[in-house]
Write an enzyme that holds these catalytic residues in place. Structure first.
Site, short mmCIF file in Angstrom:
data_model
loop_
_atom_site.label_atom_id
_atom_site.label_comp_id
_atom_site.label_asym_id
_atom_site.label_seq_id
_atom_site.Cartn_x
_atom_site.Cartn_y
_atom_site.Cartn_z
N MET A 1 -23.02 12.58 -27.17
CA MET A 1 -22.23 12.93 -28.51
C MET A 1 -21.45 11.35 -28.68
O MET A 1 -22.05 11.46 -30.03
CB MET A 1 -20.88 13.71 -27.48
CG MET A 1 -20.22 14.30 -28.44
SD MET A 1 -18.83 15.58 -27.85
CE MET A 1 -18.54 15.45 -26.34
N CYS A 2 -21.09 10.86 -28.13
CA CYS A 2 -20.55 9.40 -28.82
C CYS A 2 -19.61 8.86 -28.89
O CYS A 2 -19.09 10.53 -29.98
CB CYS A 2 -21.76 8.33 -29.30
SG CYS A 2 -23.10 7.95 -28.27
N GLY A 3 -18.89 7.91 -28.57
CA GLY A 3 -17.40 8.36 -29.87
C GLY A 3 -17.66 6.59 -30.22
O GLY A 3 -18.04 5.80 -29.65
#
Lengths: 298, 230
Positions: A1-3
């Protein structure tokens, strides 16, 4: 995912609060990327001969003070050093190449993770909230910052695989998404003498854009070229000494939201990370469109 | 008589509020709920199954009012991905903009986005109606099976790709149609259908200005001679 998160402050007095404002953004996006995190902060540039070298070592209890003394005696160059845990930020007027040669010979276990007149960078393994504590992100001051919270999908979890990635001077990039052709990009760049630190897909994207800029492209032209050269999904947030730049690929399946007021521009993967910002209810909150380049200048 | 209740997401979790909405609302006599400080939180008021008005006062996150039945949910701000996903009945209204996949797979009910909706609006819709006051992004109504998408602004690339029996009406410019979507002549029945939906959505627009997009139905049967070229 990652932000991803980014904050560029337009108001002079917000600069001393940059760390306080951006740290909750990074912490909040820990839900999207709990395995590692990083933050690049940009300052008023140093005078033209000086550089800030961002350094990292995995050696526990590394003696940064001895490193500093050794640097001064063996290179004859003055400078200052600020160390926090595994990281140090060294300011000196030594030529960049001379520093790289000295570092590789004298301290092969210390890695240069950023160089420039404006950039200061920290990235490591761990929950973003812990990393923010470890490196005192709340105390950081500056004009703009970009950060990343990582949930690794395509390469190992390590400090070197954490974002932001840098290439050249005062340029960094954070990425939510995955590239499908990083190795062909990498082979293309390696033939031109460009070296890589990791096998990470984002590093390929970062070095590709920086290579295009060294070849004379503007960042906008480099990004336009990347639309046909980089295959895969991306929301890229980039920073230079005086700009923050956002772009999403044509499919735009990796999220981004931007909020702009007279005082700041903030970017994140989700609005949740922006909800604490001053006067957010009256901000212009919008979703950046695919393949459009959004650039905010100091 | 109206019996209202307020919840503050600065003090309670989404789970606590949703548990009230699912298990304690019925029979409580409450017919209006206000939710303060949504602050981009996800999954607020999912799985509603009650004749109640829910007002979310601010910007909210992903999956707001998903699977909605009967309730009338209004977001006084923007929403993230997949608002009103799989809506069954009732009304979901977003006063601001919606991110991707608004009303995805919706079976029934009405979804109103007063601002812009992003890409994949109405993807795989199965019978709901969607009215967008602004524009929609790429691949909207992708594989839409039944229902109506009304777009008062413009539509992005590949509108209605692989469309089944849903109908799309667009007032502004269409960047491009997807495979098997085609423009058809606007009939009196279409104008009536659009007028009716605009009135229900409380959006003021001239129904005769819309273009009708529907499926050419040429993908309904596999054509081996097409060599995957559509």
């Amino acid at each position: 995912m990652c932000g991803i998160v980014g904050l560029l402050v337009k108001r002079e007095d917000f600069r001393e609060r940059l760390g306080q404002l951006v740290t909750p953004m990074l912490d909040c996006m820990g839900t999207r990327g709990p395995d590692s995190a990083g933050l690049a902060v940009f300052h008023e540039p140093l005078e033209s001969a000086q550089r800030r070298f961002g350094l990292f070592t995995a050696q526990v209890g590394f003696d940064w003070q001895a490193f500093h003394t050794d640097f001064t005696s063996s290179t004859g160059c003055e400078g200052s050093l600020r160390c926090v845990a595994s990281h140090a930020s060294k300011v000196s007027s030594i030529a960049v190449n001379d520093f790289k040669i000295w570092l590789k010979r004298a301290y092969p276990a210390v890695h240069l993770i950023s160089v420039g007149r404006a950039i200061e960078m920290y990235k490591d393994e761990g929950h973003p909230g812990e990393i923010a504590e470890r490196f005192h992100f709340r105390e950081l001051q500056g004009t703009h910052a970009v950060g990343h919270t990582r949930m690794a999908t395509e390469s190992a979890v390590s400090p070197a695989h954490a974002h932001p990635y840098t290439a050249g001077e005062d340029f960094c990039l954070v990425h939510n998404g995955s590239l499908s052709n990083p190795f062909s990009i990498r082979r293309k760049l390696e033939r031109r003498g460009i070296t890589f630190e990791t096998d990470n897909d984002t590093e390929a994207g970062c070095r590709f854009l920086e290579w295009r800029m060294r070849e004379g492209d503007t960042l906008e032209q480099a990004i336009e070229t990347s639309f046909s050269e980089l295959d895969g999904f991306f929301t890229f947030l980039m920073a230079t000494a005086d700009r923050m730049v956002l772009v999403r690929d044509a499919f735009a399946c990796k999220p981004a939201v931007a909020a702009e007021t007279d005082d700041y521009v903030a970017v994140s993967s989700e609005f949740r990370a922006l909800a604490h910002l001053p006067d957010i209810q009256s901000a212009n909150v919008f979703e950046p469109a695919p393949e459009q380049i959004y650039s905010w200048t100091l | 008589m109206t019996h209202a209740m307020q919840f503050d997401l600065a003090k309670l979790s989404v789970r606590e509020i949703n548990q009230f909405l699912h298990h304690q609302l019925s029979g409580s006599g409450v017919d209006r709920i206000e939710i303060l400080h949504p602050d981009g939180n996800h999954s607020i008021a999912v799985g509603m199954d009650a004749d109640v008005a829910v007002d979310i006062l601010g910007h909210a996150g992903y999956f707001i009012a998903g699977m909605n039945k009967r309730a009338s949910v209004t977001v006084h701000g923007n929403v993230g991905w997949s608002v009103a996903e799989n809506i069954m009945s009732g009304l979901v209204r977003v006063k601001g903009h919606a991110s991707e996949s608004a009303a995805a797979s919706g079976h029934g009910g009405l979804v109103v986005i007063e601002g812009d909706a992003s890409s994949r609006c109405g993807i795989s819709m199965k019978g709901c109606d969607i009215v967008v006051g602004g524009s929609v992004g790429h691949f909207s109504a992708f594989m839409a099976q039944a229902g109506t998408l009304v777009v008062c602004g413009d539509a992005g690339p590949n509108l209605g790709d692989s469309l089944y029996e849903a109908t799309i009406y667009v007032r502004g410019k269409i960047h491009s149609l997807g495979a098997d979507a085609r423009e058809e002549e606007l009939q009196a029945a279409d104008i009536e259908r659009v007028s009716h939906l605009l009135a229900a959505a409380e959006i003021d627009c001239d129904a005769s200005q819309f273009k009708r997009i529907a499926s050419a139905r040429s993908l309904y049967h596999w054509n081996a001679d097409a060599h995957q070229e559509y």
